[in-house]
Design a protein around this motif. Structure first.
Motif, PDB file in Angstrom:
ATOM      1  N   SER A  30      69.247  51.209 -52.823  1.00  0.00           N
ATOM      2  CA  SER A  30      68.022  50.604 -52.338  1.00  0.00           C
ATOM      3  C   SER A  30      67.750  49.242 -52.947  1.00  0.00           C
ATOM      4  O   SER A  30      66.985  48.463 -52.421  1.00  0.00           O
ATOM      5  CB  SER A  30      66.833  51.542 -52.620  1.00  0.00           C
ATOM      6  OG  SER A  30      66.717  51.768 -54.011  1.00  0.00           O
ATOM      7  N   TYR A  31      68.372  48.937 -54.088  1.00  0.00           N
ATOM      8  CA  TYR A  31      68.110  47.670 -54.736  1.00  0.00           C
ATOM      9  C   TYR A  31      69.088  46.577 -54.312  1.00  0.00           C
ATOM     10  O   TYR A  31      69.051  45.471 -54.820  1.00  0.00           O
ATOM     11  CB  TYR A  31      68.154  47.827 -56.270  1.00  0.00           C
ATOM     12  CG  TYR A  31      69.443  48.463 -56.771  1.00  0.00           C
ATOM     13  CD1 TYR A  31      70.615  47.708 -56.911  1.00  0.00           C
ATOM     14  CD2 TYR A  31      69.482  49.827 -57.074  1.00  0.00           C
ATOM     15  CE1 TYR A  31      71.780  48.303 -57.358  1.00  0.00           C
ATOM     16  CE2 TYR A  31      70.649  50.421 -57.508  1.00  0.00           C
ATOM     17  CZ  TYR A  31      71.796  49.660 -57.658  1.00  0.00           C
ATOM     18  OH  TYR A  31      72.941  50.243 -58.088  1.00  0.00           O
ATOM     19  N   SER A  33      70.613  43.494 -52.531  1.00  0.00           N
ATOM     20  CA  SER A  33      69.963  42.338 -51.937  1.00  0.00           C
ATOM     21  C   SER A  33      70.933  41.460 -51.166  1.00  0.00           C
ATOM     22  O   SER A  33      70.534  40.445 -50.619  1.00  0.00           O
ATOM     23  CB  SER A  33      69.283  41.494 -53.034  1.00  0.00           C
ATOM     24  OG  SER A  33      70.252  41.045 -53.966  1.00  0.00           O
ATOM     25  N   ILE A  51      61.723  48.826 -44.129  1.00  0.00           N
ATOM     26  CA  ILE A  51      60.690  49.264 -45.073  1.00  0.00           C
ATOM     27  C   ILE A  51      59.964  48.114 -45.749  1.00  0.00           C
ATOM     28  O   ILE A  51      59.285  48.323 -46.757  1.00  0.00           O
ATOM     29  CB  ILE A  51      61.303  50.200 -46.135  1.00  0.00           C
ATOM     30  CG1 ILE A  51      62.425  49.481 -46.896  1.00  0.00           C
ATOM     31  CG2 ILE A  51      61.833  51.470 -45.494  1.00  0.00           C
ATOM     32  CD1 ILE A  51      62.981  50.302 -48.047  1.00  0.00           C
ATOM     33  N   SER A  52      60.062  46.902 -45.231  1.00  0.00           N
ATOM     34  CA  SER A  52      59.321  45.781 -45.813  1.00  0.00           C
ATOM     35  C   SER A  52      58.365  45.198 -44.787  1.00  0.00           C
ATOM     36  O   SER A  52      58.680  45.130 -43.594  1.00  0.00           O
ATOM     37  CB  SER A  52      60.292  44.688 -46.305  1.00  0.00           C
ATOM     38  OG  SER A  52      61.011  44.142 -45.218  1.00  0.00           O
ATOM     39  N   ASP A  53      57.169  44.803 -45.220  1.00  0.00           N
ATOM     40  CA  ASP A  53      56.231  44.128 -44.339  1.00  0.00           C
ATOM     41  C   ASP A  53      56.810  42.776 -43.924  1.00  0.00           C
ATOM     42  O   ASP A  53      57.422  42.074 -44.722  1.00  0.00           O
ATOM     43  CB  ASP A  53      54.892  43.905 -45.051  1.00  0.00           C
ATOM     44  CG  ASP A  53      54.121  45.207 -45.207  1.00  0.00           C
ATOM     45  OD1 ASP A  53      54.433  46.168 -44.480  1.00  0.00           O
ATOM     46  OD2 ASP A  53      53.217  45.256 -46.063  1.00  0.00           O
ATOM     47  N   ALA A  55      59.161  42.431 -41.683  1.00  0.00           N
ATOM     48  CA  ALA A  55      60.569  42.562 -41.316  1.00  0.00           C
ATOM     49  C   ALA A  55      60.806  41.970 -39.927  1.00  0.00           C
ATOM     50  O   ALA A  55      59.951  42.041 -39.041  1.00  0.00           O
ATOM     51  CB  ALA A  55      60.990  44.025 -41.348  1.00  0.00           C
ATOM     52  N   ALA A  71      51.989  43.311 -40.698  1.00  0.00           N
ATOM     53  CA  ALA A  71      51.515  44.463 -41.460  1.00  0.00           C
ATOM     54  C   ALA A  71      50.189  44.991 -40.928  1.00  0.00           C
ATOM     55  O   ALA A  71      49.224  44.245 -40.763  1.00  0.00           O
ATOM     56  CB  ALA A  71      51.372  44.092 -42.931  1.00  0.00           C
TER      57      ALA A  71
END
Length: 213
Positions: A30-31, A33, A51-53, A55, A71
């Motif tokens: 998950s980390y 990049s 899972i990121s605002d 996206a 968002a």
């Protein structure tokens, strides 16, 4: 290229794996990049989550069309929305459908057969309205146009007082017909007790014509 050597007696099994293969199998922590490019189709048998605002999903060789997450609001499409399916098409919104970039003909549907309608409707027995509005400054700021057929405006289930109102504040209301027919423009109060009320000010009532009244 990383190499793992497993030895048993005189035999050796060489297991090779690369980070790119792991990426292609979508087995990334998950980390991670790094930006990964996969040049083939991807089929996913279940959910896909971004899972990121904010996206973004880009489309096209130049990424000229994008779908962006806003968002707690919804999705923003930066291009046209064209509905071209030959089957029934619905846009169903629990709250609202909006676009900050709805160009001319941005919401369209190509019809191939009769009765393939595009319906914009508000349902539910509540005190709600379907509002079409424009802040345009030209004379045609809001248009309802039929190039090959007629236009019907009906209030079939209305009660007394639930009228059809046409109001021009600071401008005129013009009714024009080019049809060569004796009733090209018709005012009809069909109820036996109905009437027609015409009120005017000091400008008077002007009725011009070349035929009999």
């Amino acid at each position: 290229m990383n190499e793992i050597v497993y030895r048993r007696g005189r035999s050796a099994i060489l297991l090779f794996f690369s980070v790119s293969v792991m990426v292609a199998m979508l087995v990334l922590p998950s980390y991670a990049s790094a930006v990964t490019t996969i040049g083939e189709d991807i089929s996913v048998g279940d959910d896909v989550s971004l899972i990121s605002d904010g996206a973004i999903i880009n489309f096209g060789a130049d990424s000229e069309i994008s779908l962006t997450h806003s968002a707690d609001v919804g999705l923003i499409l930066n291009g046209n929305l064209n509905l071209t399916s030959v089957s029934s098409t619905y846009i169903d919104a629990l709250t609202y459908v909006s676009s900050t970039n709805l160009y001319a003909q941005g919401l369209s549907r190509a019809s191939a057969n009769a009765a393939e309608d595009l319906t914009v409707s508000l349902t539910g027995d509540t005190n709600s309205s379907l509002v079409l509005s424009s802040t345009g400054t030209d004379a045609d700021a809001l248009q309802v146009t039929a190039s090959a057929g007629g236009i019907d405006i009906s209030a079939t289930g209305a009660a007394a007082g639930e009228d059809i109102d046409i109001t021009a504040t600071g401008s005129s209301v013009n009714l024009t017909s080019t049809e060569a027919d004796g009733s090209a423009i018709k005012l009809h109060a069909s109820n036996a007790a109905g009437g027609i009320d015409a009120d005017f000010g000091t400008g008077g009532f002007d009725l011009d014509g070349t035929g009999a009244i």
